[in-house]
Structures are given as structure tokens and as C-alpha cells.
Design a protein around this motif. Structure first.
Motif, PDB file in Angstrom:
ATOM      1  N   ASP A 136       0.806  -1.218   0.000  1.00 19.67           N
ATOM      2  CA  ASP A 136       0.000   0.000   0.000  1.00 19.67           C
ATOM      3  C   ASP A 136       0.839   1.269   0.000  1.00 19.67           C
ATOM      4  OD1 ASP A 136      -2.716  -0.945   0.101  1.00 19.67           O
ATOM      5  OD2 ASP A 136      -2.291  -1.644   2.121  1.00 19.67           O
ATOM      6  N   HIS A 137       2.075   1.192   0.478  1.00 13.06           N
ATOM      7  CA  HIS A 137       2.865   2.384   0.733  1.00 13.06           C
ATOM      8  C   HIS A 137       4.249   2.285   0.086  1.00 13.06           C
ATOM      9  CE1 HIS A 137      -0.212   3.252   3.690  1.00 13.06           C
ATOM     10  NE2 HIS A 137      -0.003   2.059   4.204  1.00 13.06           N
ATOM     11  N   VAL A 138       4.740   3.396  -0.414  1.00 16.64           N
ATOM     12  CA  VAL A 138       6.058   3.434  -1.038  1.00 16.64           C
ATOM     13  C   VAL A 138       7.138   3.035  -0.033  1.00 16.64           C
ATOM     14  CG1 VAL A 138       7.770   4.937  -2.133  1.00 16.64           C
ATOM     15  CG2 VAL A 138       5.371   5.121  -2.771  1.00 16.64           C
ATOM     16  N   SER A 139       7.040   3.515   1.205  1.00 15.36           N
ATOM     17  CA  SER A 139       8.060   3.183   2.211  1.00 15.36           C
ATOM     18  C   SER A 139       8.088   1.679   2.479  1.00 15.36           C
ATOM     19  CB  SER A 139       7.829   3.960   3.507  1.00 15.36           C
ATOM     20  OG  SER A 139       6.554   3.663   4.039  1.00 15.36           O
ATOM     21  N   GLU A 140       6.916   1.067   2.545  1.00 14.96           N
ATOM     22  CA  GLU A 140       6.833  -0.383   2.741  1.00 14.96           C
ATOM     23  C   GLU A 140       7.426  -1.107   1.532  1.00 14.96           C
ATOM     24  OE1 GLU A 140       3.297  -3.109   4.368  1.00 14.96           O
ATOM     25  OE2 GLU A 140       2.872  -2.213   2.404  1.00 14.96           O
ATOM     26  N   MET A 141       7.125  -0.617   0.334  1.00 14.80           N
ATOM     27  CA  MET A 141       7.645  -1.220  -0.886  1.00 14.80           C
ATOM     28  C   MET A 141       9.171  -1.171  -0.893  1.00 14.80           C
ATOM     29  SD  MET A 141       7.196  -0.108  -4.850  1.00 14.80           S
ATOM     30  CE  MET A 141       8.594   0.992  -4.837  1.00 14.80           C
ATOM     31  N   ARG A 142       9.726  -0.028  -0.538  1.00 15.68           N
ATOM     32  CA  ARG A 142      11.193   0.108  -0.517  1.00 15.68           C
ATOM     33  C   ARG A 142      11.822  -0.846   0.490  1.00 15.68           C
ATOM     34  NH1 ARG A 142      10.832   6.480  -0.774  1.00 15.68           N
ATOM     35  NH2 ARG A 142      10.742   6.712  -3.021  1.00 15.68           N
ATOM     36  N   GLU A 143      11.215  -0.945   1.647  1.00 14.25           N
ATOM     37  CA  GLU A 143      11.740  -1.834   2.691  1.00 14.25           C
ATOM     38  C   GLU A 143      11.711  -3.286   2.227  1.00 14.25           C
ATOM     39  OE1 GLU A 143      10.216  -3.305   7.009  1.00 14.25           O
ATOM     40  OE2 GLU A 143      10.095  -1.157   6.624  1.00 14.25           O
ATOM     41  N   LEU A 144      10.607  -3.707   1.641  1.00 12.51           N
ATOM     42  CA  LEU A 144      10.487  -5.089   1.175  1.00 12.51           C
ATOM     43  C   LEU A 144      11.374  -5.368  -0.027  1.00 12.51           C
ATOM     44  CD1 LEU A 144       6.625  -5.440   1.521  1.00 12.51           C
ATOM     45  CD2 LEU A 144       8.348  -6.683   2.862  1.00 12.51           C
ATOM     46  N   SER A 145      11.550  -4.372  -0.886  1.00  8.06           N
ATOM     47  CA  SER A 145      12.375  -4.544  -2.082  1.00  8.06           C
ATOM     48  C   SER A 145      13.868  -4.571  -1.752  1.00  8.06           C
ATOM     49  CB  SER A 145      12.117  -3.411  -3.072  1.00  8.06           C
ATOM     50  OG  SER A 145      10.804  -3.449  -3.542  1.00  8.06           O
ATOM     51  N   GLU A 159      12.398 -10.339  -3.371  1.00  7.02           N
ATOM     52  CA  GLU A 159      10.982 -10.303  -3.683  1.00  7.02           C
ATOM     53  C   GLU A 159      10.683  -9.240  -4.721  1.00  7.02           C
ATOM     54  OE1 GLU A 159       9.404 -12.730  -2.261  1.00  7.02           O
ATOM     55  OE2 GLU A 159      11.011 -13.125  -0.855  1.00  7.02           O
ATOM     56  N   THR A 160       9.614  -9.456  -5.462  1.00  6.09           N
ATOM     57  CA  THR A 160       9.090  -8.437  -6.355  1.00  6.09           C
ATOM     58  C   THR A 160       7.944  -7.773  -5.622  1.00  6.09           C
ATOM     59  OG1 THR A 160       9.711  -9.690  -8.318  1.00  6.09           O
ATOM     60  CG2 THR A 160       8.021  -7.999  -8.595  1.00  6.09           C
ATOM     61  N   VAL A 161       8.025  -6.469  -5.479  1.00  6.03           N
ATOM     62  CA  VAL A 161       7.026  -5.714  -4.724  1.00  6.03           C
ATOM     63  C   VAL A 161       6.434  -4.656  -5.648  1.00  6.03           C
ATOM     64  CG1 VAL A 161       6.560  -4.372  -2.648  1.00  6.03           C
ATOM     65  CG2 VAL A 161       8.421  -6.041  -2.649  1.00  6.03           C
ATOM     66  N   ILE A 162       5.116  -4.598  -5.680  1.00  2.00           N
ATOM     67  CA  ILE A 162       4.381  -3.651  -6.511  1.00  2.00           C
ATOM     68  C   ILE A 162       3.439  -2.853  -5.610  1.00  2.00           C
ATOM     69  CG2 ILE A 162       2.688  -3.423  -8.386  1.00  2.00           C
ATOM     70  CD1 ILE A 162       5.233  -4.483  -9.487  1.00  2.00           C
ATOM     71  N   ILE A 163       3.315  -1.580  -5.897  1.00  2.00           N
ATOM     72  CA  ILE A 163       2.344  -0.739  -5.189  1.00  2.00           C
ATOM     73  C   ILE A 163       0.959  -1.020  -5.754  1.00  2.00           C
ATOM     74  CG2 ILE A 163       1.540   1.656  -4.908  1.00  2.00           C
ATOM     75  CD1 ILE A 163       3.831   1.228  -3.166  1.00  2.00           C
ATOM     76  N   LYS A 164      -0.012  -1.203  -4.869  1.00  2.62           N
ATOM     77  CA  LYS A 164      -1.395  -1.363  -5.324  1.00  2.62           C
ATOM     78  C   LYS A 164      -1.806  -0.122  -6.098  1.00  2.62           C
ATOM     79  CE  LYS A 164      -2.796  -4.033  -1.359  1.00  2.62           C
ATOM     80  NZ  LYS A 164      -3.601  -3.989  -0.144  1.00  2.62           N
ATOM     81  N   GLY A 165      -2.570  -0.347  -7.139  1.00  7.47           N
ATOM     82  CA  GLY A 165      -2.995   0.757  -7.972  1.00  7.47           C
ATOM     83  C   GLY A 165      -2.050   0.998  -9.136  1.00  7.47           C
ATOM     84  N   ALA A 166      -1.019   0.146  -9.261  1.00  6.01           N
ATOM     85  CA  ALA A 166      -0.094   0.268 -10.392  1.00  6.01           C
ATOM     86  C   ALA A 166      -0.870   0.040 -11.687  1.00  6.01           C
ATOM     87  CB  ALA A 166       1.027  -0.754 -10.266  1.00  6.01           C
TER      88      ALA A 166
END
Length: 126
Positions: free
Chosen positions: A88-97, A102-109
Motif C-alpha cells: 500500500d505504501h512506497v516506504s513499505e515497498m522500498r523496505e520489502l524490495s 521479492e518483487t514488490v508492486i504498489i497497489k494501484g499500479a
């Protein structure tokens, strides 16, 4: 007997609308021919062990902070299964990436970008 699901994607999300949209998108990406929706982490682990799917799509909202323990368990059960995390969040995406695993995508892409990311992820199986 295990059912090997090289054409199966498993999807775990609590959102019915997200599940419907992702199901349609996933079915448009080769080699996915079947999408199964799972309701919880225990069900997900059981299905991964049984099916050994090509792809697992994980909605961070359903994980309740359990991703750090879940990802190694998924890899152990089915090392060839690719994982896509929906954040849901860019900060979460960066942390997971940051792990690079893992491949992480922001919802709403954009759906086209999401389909391309999934195709690329699945191509890395070969």
C-alpha cells in the motif's frame, strides 16, 4: 499425491474487488491458466505445499506483519514458486524490495506495468 501447479497462481487478499481484478489480469499472463484465492496464511502454506504453484501473490494487508516469517517458509515449501507482494505504501515497498529477493508492486499500479512485471517474474523461472 502432490498436484504440481506450473500453471497455477495463488492469491491471498481480503479484498474481493482486488481479487477479481487480479484474477482477470493473472489469467491473461502465460503460463497462468488457473488462479486460486486463499483465505489465510495457514491455507496458503498448505496449498503451496500441495500445488507448488508458479506464482503466489500476497497482499500485505492480509499478512498482519507476518511477511518476514512467511517468505522463508514459502521458499522452503516450493523454491521455484515466484512471489509478488502487493504493498500500500512506497516506504513499505522500498523496505520489502531492499532484500532483493521479492518483487514488490504498489497497489494501484497500471495494469500494463503489473502484467509486464508478472511476465518478467515468471520468465525468471526458466
Amino acid at each position: 499425491m502432490a498436484l504440481f501447479g506450473h500453471d497455477v497462481a495463488l492469491l491471498i487478499t481480503g479484498s474481493a474487488s482486488l481479487a477479481m481484478g487480479l484474477r482477470a489480469l493473472l489469467l491473461s499472463v502465460p503460463p497462468i491458466k488457473r488462479v486460486e484465492h486463499v483465505s489465510g496464511v495457514a491455507d496458503l502454506l498448505e496449498r503451496v505445499a500441495e500445488r507448488r504453484p508458479a506464482l503466489v501473490v500476497l497482499d500485505c494487508n492480509v499478512m498482519n506483519g507476518r511477511l518476514p516469517e512467511l517468505l522463508p517458509a514459502l521458499h522452503h515449501l516450493s523454491p521455484q514458486t515466484r512471489r509478488l507482494i502487493l504493498s500500500d505504501h512506497v516506504s513499505e515497498m522500498r523496505e520489502l524490495s531492499a532484500s532483493g529477493m521479492e518483487t514488490v508492486i504498489i497497489k494501484g499500479a497500471h495494469p500494463g506495468g503489473l502484467a509486464t512485471a508478472i511476465e518478467s517474474l515468471l520468465d525468471s523461472n526458466h
